[in-house]
Design an enzyme around this catalytic site. Structure first.
Site, PDB file in Angstrom:
ATOM      1  N   ASP A 200       0.863  -1.170   0.000  1.00  0.00           N
ATOM      2  CA  ASP A 200       0.000   0.000   0.000  1.00  0.00           C
ATOM      3  C   ASP A 200       0.898   1.218   0.000  1.00  0.00           C
ATOM      4  O   ASP A 200       2.135   1.098  -0.068  1.00  0.00           O
ATOM      5  CB  ASP A 200      -0.959  -0.005   1.188  1.00  0.00           C
ATOM      6  CG  ASP A 200      -2.317   0.597   0.824  1.00  0.00           C
ATOM      7  OD1 ASP A 200      -2.350   1.817   0.543  1.00  0.00           O
ATOM      8  OD2 ASP A 200      -3.318  -0.135   0.812  1.00  0.00           O
ATOM      9  N   HIS A 267      -2.766   3.208  -4.686  1.00  0.00           N
ATOM     10  CA  HIS A 267      -2.117   2.775  -3.436  1.00  0.00           C
ATOM     11  C   HIS A 267      -0.694   2.310  -3.722  1.00  0.00           C
ATOM     12  O   HIS A 267      -0.229   1.308  -3.176  1.00  0.00           O
ATOM     13  CB  HIS A 267      -2.932   1.667  -2.761  1.00  0.00           C
ATOM     14  CG  HIS A 267      -4.208   2.156  -2.134  1.00  0.00           C
ATOM     15  ND1 HIS A 267      -4.215   2.985  -1.033  1.00  0.00           N
ATOM     16  CD2 HIS A 267      -5.506   1.938  -2.467  1.00  0.00           C
ATOM     17  CE1 HIS A 267      -5.489   3.243  -0.700  1.00  0.00           C
ATOM     18  NE2 HIS A 267      -6.286   2.633  -1.564  1.00  0.00           N
ATOM     19  N   GLU A 330      -9.692   2.576  -5.069  1.00  0.00           N
ATOM     20  CA  GLU A 330      -9.350   3.948  -4.688  1.00  0.00           C
ATOM     21  C   GLU A 330      -8.178   4.516  -5.486  1.00  0.00           C
ATOM     22  O   GLU A 330      -7.338   5.240  -4.967  1.00  0.00           O
ATOM     23  CB  GLU A 330      -9.052   4.010  -3.183  1.00  0.00           C
ATOM     24  CG  GLU A 330     -10.240   3.639  -2.321  1.00  0.00           C
ATOM     25  CD  GLU A 330      -9.947   3.642  -0.844  1.00  0.00           C
ATOM     26  OE1 GLU A 330     -10.848   3.980  -0.051  1.00  0.00           O
ATOM     27  OE2 GLU A 330      -8.799   3.306  -0.461  1.00  0.00           O
TER      28      GLU A 330
END
Length: 771
Positions: A200, A267, A330
């Site tokens: 991440d 990420h 995301e």
């Protein structure tokens, strides 16, 4: 047919023997099996099992021998009996292969007064049958004593093929050894997928030999302090390839598949920090210390794709799982939108927008994995721009992603937030560790149905199963992670293994009561918030103080057990006063209470409610509310990497404002407020403009106290000290003007948005002098 769990309860109760005083054997009641089996039929009599009993398996069957040894280990740990596993010979417990047990992972367990027989065609079935028997052999609070197992036949098989849990080891690294007890518990509960979130923005956690900087640089970050200056010590860690191989082998023996996740195209900040050339603009950011959504993406050119393929090659070598998870969540597209090279690539490929670019990106990786005999799975954002033909979907933004994908013929795993997000708190108790303030109770998880109604009946086969997720932005230590997972893991196991019509909340609680004893013996710090006492003061604190009498209601989240209490300061026992209706007690009393199981054991640590004058005038952080224009959304630690015993505070990321509701201002002459300063390190992406700015009259801002709510009269203003030099826990004292009745006190911090933010640790009102 009657539901098996009800049948089991009735049969076990009927078979419970009234043993003579001093008898060596204890009879169980009811069947303490989680997850509840598909079918249970009672027999006649019972099987006595003592230390020294032999478990026999066919000669040369290594998997059966392992299951037998695991059975013996579980029983030793949870019951204190020494069983002997051996190849060949005649044992009181026998594990055998039986091709007539047709279901994958299924088993048949038969118990008679002469012995127990576990039959299955595959390794997993033998293991799961052994784990069911292990639970039957530890059916109560007794330890070290022989046990009688009522005669029965269990025919069992899973409802879903994917019964999983995800642990985020990227945000806070969890050592490999700390994951092994979780794998043991998964096997005991017939769960078979451990999904590891390995990368991440905040860290890269797996060694990739051809790209060593991923762990040399990407595995370490320098967290901020409460003064926003970097910490002196970097935080991080990673798994070597040898550690991964050991963990994978450990899991495989227990029929658990580890599914790795490398998150992309978003990420990606830790990876880009290690190798800037794979990013969009070639700049080297630091490994992120901000939780949330950050802007860095992988590039879409061939060098970046070649890099990712190299990573996937090593992952496939380390993890034999069919599925490889590539994230896809995301990924805000700002960098792609701003890059002439990416825009040119989109035109070259005939793509209309960045969502289609991501779809092309994911499809390319899916084809690469398919060429190596693997399958791609990603979070439901991979639906945006068109779902690649090779992809399976893990639906976290509700269920719609799974519904759309399954109806289109794609395999799906249900993992919706917040219900299956185990970093959400389990209660609103003050002793909860950090996490999300969206409360997800044990009952919420148990009530979830993994087969959404919107999936067409002929597409139901595309639902692989369900998975719970434990994200670790705020869960630092293995102990905190286990607290978040257990006992909600029990609920996840039952909703994914057991037939829908076999599930029953009341029966589950009875079986979980025994399972929590096993957790204690295994050293697993399962949360007890679902069973602990909650107190509710009727009419408010001001009314109690004015009348000198308080009415206090007691309850537990689950309603399990009998509540007993004391008013003399002593610890309640199973013989203390039984709670029936709200207590009317004088101000100054301390009420202590706990719920008790049928055998007199407390179901959780006793809790206290102090009705003393000073206590009633004080509200802790968890007793404050959000200001009218905001919401408390997170529970955060004092420092970014705070350990389990550190304090934690409920905060609103978007507005540093909190409310003491219904403060009895007619009784208070002053106040003392304790303040905690915590780091402001959150990647809010498109939500940044939602953060409320308040004018600061001094350099570092002020604490402003208002009576009558946040638009009321200012009663005190305190300049905040320099964060670089002041302690991160502060105290302020002030006087209150004469007031009448109850009124909200608003505490607003005007610290600049470029610095840390503040939380109210506690607000104590000081009694008004009677002179």
């Amino acid at each position: 047919m009657r539901p098996a769990h009800r049948f089991a309860t009735a049969s076990f109760a009927a078979l419970s023997l009234a043993l003579a005083a001093g008898a060596a054997l204890a009879a169980p009641s009811p069947a303490p099996i989680i997850p509840v089996p598909a079918e249970l039929t009672p027999g006649r009599g019972a099987l006595a099992v003592r230390s020294g009993a032999v478990i026999s398996v066919p000669a040369g069957d290594a998997a059966a021998l392992f299951a037998a040894r695991l059975l013996a280990g579980q029983v030793k740990q949870t019951r204190g009996l020494d069983l002997v596993a051996q190849e060949g010979g005649a044992g009181i417990i026998v594990l055998i292969r039986d091709p007539s047990v047709s279901a994958a992972e299924g088993y048949v367990l038969t118990v008679t007064p002469k012995g127990a027989r576990i039959a299955a065609k595959d390794d997993a079935g033998l293991l799961y049958g052994a784990m069911t028997l292990a639970q039957l052999l530890s059916p109560d609070a007794a330890f070290g004593r022989p046990v009688k197992v009522p005669a029965l036949t269990v025919r069992d098989q899973p409802r879903f093929a994917w019964r999983g849990i995800m642990v985020d080891v990227a945000r806070h690294f969890q050592p490999a050894e700390s994951l092994k007890p979780l794998i043991d518990a998964m096997a005991a509960h017939k769960m078979n997928v451990l999904h590891l979130h390995l990368s991440d923005d905040q860290g890269w956690r797996v060694e990739i030999k051809r790209y060593p900087k991923l762990t040399e640089i990407g595995a370490w970050r320098t967290p901020p302090t409460a003064g926003e200056a970097p910490s002196a010590q970097p935080y991080g860690g990673f798994y070597t390839q040898d550690q991964i191989r050991d963990l994978v082998a450990y899991a495989r023996e227990r029929s658990v598949t580890i599914v790795p996740e490398i998150d992309l195209p978003g990420h990606a900040q830790a990876a880009v920090a290690a190798y800037p050339e794979i990013g969009v603009f070639g700049d080297r950011p630091p490994v992120s210390v901000d939780w949330g959504v950050n802007p860095y993406l992988f590039d879409v050119d061939q060098p970046s794709l070649t890099f990712i393929e190299g990573v996937l090659d090593e992952l496939m070598d380390l993890f034999p799982s069919t599925y490889i998870h590539v994230g896809g969540d995301e990924a805000i597209k700002d960098q792609w939108q701003s890059s002439p090279a990416v825009q040119a690539r989109m035109r070259e490929l005939g793509l209309k927008n960045e969502h289609e670019m991501q779809s092309w990106f994911i499809e390319h990786l899916g084809q690469y994995l398919a060429s190596h005999g693997r399958r791609l799975i990603g979070w439901d954002e991979i639906l945006e721009g068109g779902l690649p033909t090779s992809a399976s979907v893990m639906s976290w933004r509700g269920e719609q992603g799974a519904i759309d994908a399954a109806n289109a013929g794609h395999d799906v795993v249900l993992s919706p937030a917040p219900t299956l997000y185990l970093d959400s708190l389990q209660s609103n108790r003050a002793d909860e560790p950090p996490g999300r303030l969206s409360i997800v109770t044990l009952k919420d998880v148990y009530a979830y149905e993994p087969m959404p109604k919107g999936i067409a009946s002929d597409k139901a086969g595309h639902v692989l199963g369900a998975q719970a997720n434990a994200w670790t932005e705020y869960l630092v230590t293995p102990s905190q992670v286990r607290h978040a997972i257990f006992p909600r893991l029990d609920a996840v196991s039952e909703i994914t293994w057991s037939p829908k019509d076999r599930r029953d909340w009341s029966g589950f609680l009875n079986r979980l009561d025994i399972q929590r004893l096993r957790y204690a013996r295994q050293g697993i710090n399962a949360a007890d918030g679902a069973f602990a006492i909650n107190f509710a003061l009727d009419g408010g604190r001001g009314a109690a103080l004015r009348s000198g009498q308080a009415t206090l209601a007691l309850s537990t989240q689950t309603g399990f057990g009998q509540i007993r209490y004391t008013l003399d300061g002593k610890t309640p026992t199973g013989r203390s006063a039984l709670y029936g209706k709200p207590l009317k007690v004088p101000v100054g009393t301390t009420v202590r209470a706990a719920a008790f199981a049928a055998d007199g054991r407390p179901t959780a640590e006793p809790q206290s409610f102090d009705l003393g004058r000073n206590a009633l005038l004080t509200r802790s952080n968890t007793e404050l509310t959000a200001c009218p224009k905001g919401a408390l959304g997170l529970r955060v630690p004092l420092t970014s990497e705070a350990q389990a015993d550190a304090p934690a505070f409920n905060v609103n990321l978007f507005d540093t404002c909190a409310m003491y509701p219904a403060a009895p201002l007619d009784l208070a002459g002053g106040f003392e407020v304790k303040v905690a300063r915590v780091p402001r390190h959150y990647g809010l992406a498109a939500d940044t403009d939602k953060v409320r700015w308040h004018y600061n009259a001094t350099r570092f801002g002020e604490l402003v106290v208002r009576a009558g709510g946040c638009e009321g009269t200012v009663v005190a203003t305190f300049p905040l000290p320099d964060p670089a030099t002041a302690d991160n826990r502060l105290k302020f004292q002030g006087a209150l003007p004469s007031g009448t009745g109850d009124s909200d006190l608003c505490l607003l911090f005007t610290a600049p948005l470029s610095g840390p933010f503040y939380a109210v640790e506690a607000l104590a009102l000081t009694p008004r002098s009677s002179n």
